[in-house]
Design a protein around this motif. Structure first.
Motif, mmCIF file in Angstrom:
data_model
loop_
_atom_site.group_PDB
_atom_site.id
_atom_site.type_symbol
_atom_site.label_atom_id
_atom_site.label_comp_id
_atom_site.label_asym_id
_atom_site.label_seq_id
_atom_site.Cartn_x
_atom_site.Cartn_y
_atom_site.Cartn_z
ATOM 1 N N ALA A 1 38.008 71.217 65.078
ATOM 2 C CA ALA A 1 38.838 71.944 66.045
ATOM 3 C C ALA A 1 39.213 73.285 65.442
ATOM 4 O O ALA A 1 39.402 73.404 64.227
ATOM 5 N N GLY A 2 39.309 74.322 66.282
ATOM 6 C CA GLY A 2 39.692 75.642 65.819
ATOM 7 C C GLY A 2 38.527 76.608 65.777
ATOM 8 O O GLY A 2 37.494 76.417 66.419
ATOM 9 N N ARG A 3 38.669 77.655 64.976
ATOM 10 C CA ARG A 3 37.633 78.690 64.848
ATOM 11 C C ARG A 3 37.722 79.305 63.464
ATOM 12 O O ARG A 3 38.813 79.631 62.992
ATOM 13 N N LEU A 4 36.572 79.458 62.808
ATOM 14 C CA LEU A 4 36.509 80.015 61.465
ATOM 15 C C LEU A 4 35.647 81.271 61.467
ATOM 16 O O LEU A 4 34.659 81.365 62.196
ATOM 17 N N GLN A 5 36.031 82.226 60.614
ATOM 18 C CA GLN A 5 35.250 83.449 60.434
ATOM 19 C C GLN A 5 34.623 83.435 59.047
ATOM 20 O O GLN A 5 35.300 83.168 58.058
ATOM 21 N N VAL A 6 33.328 83.716 58.992
ATOM 22 C CA VAL A 6 32.594 83.753 57.727
ATOM 23 C C VAL A 6 32.322 85.206 57.377
ATOM 24 O O VAL A 6 31.726 85.943 58.173
ATOM 25 N N THR A 7 32.781 85.649 56.200
ATOM 26 C CA THR A 7 32.580 87.029 55.776
ATOM 27 C C THR A 7 31.986 87.079 54.384
ATOM 28 O O THR A 7 32.127 86.147 53.591
ATOM 29 N N GLY B 1 32.280 90.039 51.633
ATOM 30 C CA GLY B 1 32.858 91.359 51.430
ATOM 31 C C GLY B 1 33.486 91.829 52.727
ATOM 32 O O GLY B 1 34.312 91.142 53.331
ATOM 33 N N THR B 2 33.081 93.010 53.190
ATOM 34 C CA THR B 2 33.604 93.539 54.458
ATOM 35 C C THR B 2 32.734 93.151 55.654
ATOM 36 O O THR B 2 33.061 93.495 56.790
ATOM 37 N N LEU B 3 31.665 92.423 55.400
ATOM 38 C CA LEU B 3 30.721 92.068 56.463
ATOM 39 C C LEU B 3 31.078 90.735 57.107
ATOM 40 O O LEU B 3 31.231 89.725 56.425
ATOM 41 N N THR B 4 31.221 90.730 58.425
ATOM 42 C CA THR B 4 31.376 89.477 59.154
ATOM 43 C C THR B 4 29.995 88.879 59.376
ATOM 44 O O THR B 4 29.154 89.473 60.055
ATOM 45 N N VAL B 5 29.771 87.710 58.794
ATOM 46 C CA VAL B 5 28.463 87.056 58.896
ATOM 47 C C VAL B 5 28.358 86.270 60.200
ATOM 48 O O VAL B 5 27.358 86.340 60.910
ATOM 49 N N SER B 6 29.402 85.495 60.530
ATOM 50 C CA SER B 6 29.374 84.677 61.734
ATOM 51 C C SER B 6 30.756 84.113 62.006
ATOM 52 O O SER B 6 31.677 84.229 61.191
ATOM 53 N N PHE C 1 28.207 83.966 45.008
ATOM 54 C CA PHE C 1 27.406 83.927 46.228
ATOM 55 C C PHE C 1 28.071 83.131 47.344
ATOM 56 O O PHE C 1 27.534 83.039 48.449
ATOM 57 N N VAL C 2 29.232 82.545 47.064
ATOM 58 C CA VAL C 2 29.963 81.805 48.091
ATOM 59 C C VAL C 2 30.621 82.797 49.046
ATOM 60 O O VAL C 2 31.244 83.764 48.611
ATOM 61 N N THR C 3 30.472 82.570 50.342
ATOM 62 C CA THR C 3 31.107 83.449 51.318
ATOM 63 C C THR C 3 32.591 83.103 51.439
ATOM 64 O O THR C 3 33.056 82.068 50.977
ATOM 65 N N THR C 4 33.329 83.996 52.091
ATOM 66 C CA THR C 4 34.735 83.740 52.378
ATOM 67 C C THR C 4 34.848 83.213 53.805
ATOM 68 O O THR C 4 34.269 83.786 54.731
ATOM 69 N N ILE C 5 35.562 82.119 53.973
ATOM 70 C CA ILE C 5 35.757 81.516 55.288
ATOM 71 C C ILE C 5 37.249 81.505 55.576
ATOM 72 O O ILE C 5 38.040 80.983 54.784
ATOM 73 N N ALA D 1 36.562 92.631 60.329
ATOM 74 C CA ALA D 1 36.744 91.913 59.074
ATOM 75 C C ALA D 1 38.013 92.316 58.333
ATOM 76 O O ALA D 1 38.510 91.553 57.506
ATOM 77 N N ASN D 2 38.575 93.502 58.654
ATOM 78 C CA ASN D 2 39.651 94.023 57.820
ATOM 79 C C ASN D 2 40.965 94.306 58.530
ATOM 80 O O ASN D 2 41.952 94.612 57.857
#
Length: 218
Positions: free
Chosen positions: A61-67, A69-74, A94-98, A161-162
């Protein structure tokens, strides 16, 4: 270990999840015994290069943003998987930020459980390999779109992203340098997004008027 307190909607999401599609009821039961539920309020960091667990996550449930650096991946919606890059990595950079963009609830499957389940269940193993193959294709396509992205796309991606509480304060010279754009290209991008009603500017402060519309530039 006790069975997780899942509701009917949770079960439907699990059954439709790419990882568990066509898997047996016995496997689903086993996952509810070995997984754990975690809750993330809006704005909370789920994963980052300096803070992650070796778990494969399923968003219930909910919504997550994958980034990156400054790039939104998905953006992730219920039923989507995350954490595959952190599951076996020895290179945390190499781990993205969620980040939780809405209050989110996730089912987390630890690495040792995934090792055992993948070894014993053929359909699960095939689903996981299909998922990884799909991620490779997605990221290859994403990279290609970045190469071809115009100034508006770069600006939209950076803003999404920012921004904090809908706003970002940054001098145009600094923003142009971060985006790798000339000031002229940046101002044309500003004008395009403003004329579309997606953003507004007041001095150095940029406000997002239509986040969903801005995502259309990604």
């Amino acid at each position: 270990m006790p069975v997780l307190p899942l509701n009917q909607e949770d079960w439907e999401i699990l059954e439709g999840c790419p990882l568990l599609r066509h898997c047996s009821p016995a496997l689903l039961d086993q996952i509810t015994q070995e997984g754990r539920l975690e809750f993330f309020p809006t704005g909370a960091t789920v994963y980052s290069p300096s803070h992650f667990c070796r778990c494969l996550g399923i968003l219930l449930a909910g919504r997550l943003q994958v980034t990156k650096g400054t790039l939104t991946v998905s953006y992730l919606e219920p039923g989507d998987l995350f954490g595959a890059a952190a599951l076996y990595t020895e290179a945390p950079e190499f781990v993205t930020t969620i980040t939780a963009r809405q209050s989110s609830r996730c089912l987390m499957l630890p690495q040792n459980s995934m090792d055992r389940l993948l070894a014993q269940d053929g359909p699960l193993r095939e689903n996981y390999l299909r998922y990884l193959t799909g991620r490779i294709r997605f990221l290859s396509g994403r990279l290609q779109s970045l190469v071809q992205s115009g100034a508006e796309g770069k600006l939209a991606r950076y803003l999404l992203a920012n921004v904090r509480e809908g706003q970002l304060t940054c001098a145009a010279t600094d923003l142009a340098r971060r985006l790798g754009l000339s000031r002229a290209s940046l101002y044309r991008a500003f004008q395009s997004l403003e004329e579309s009603g997606l953003i507004s500017r007041h001095g150095k402060t940029i406000s997002i008027s239509d986040p969903a519309g801005l995502e259309g530039f990604l």
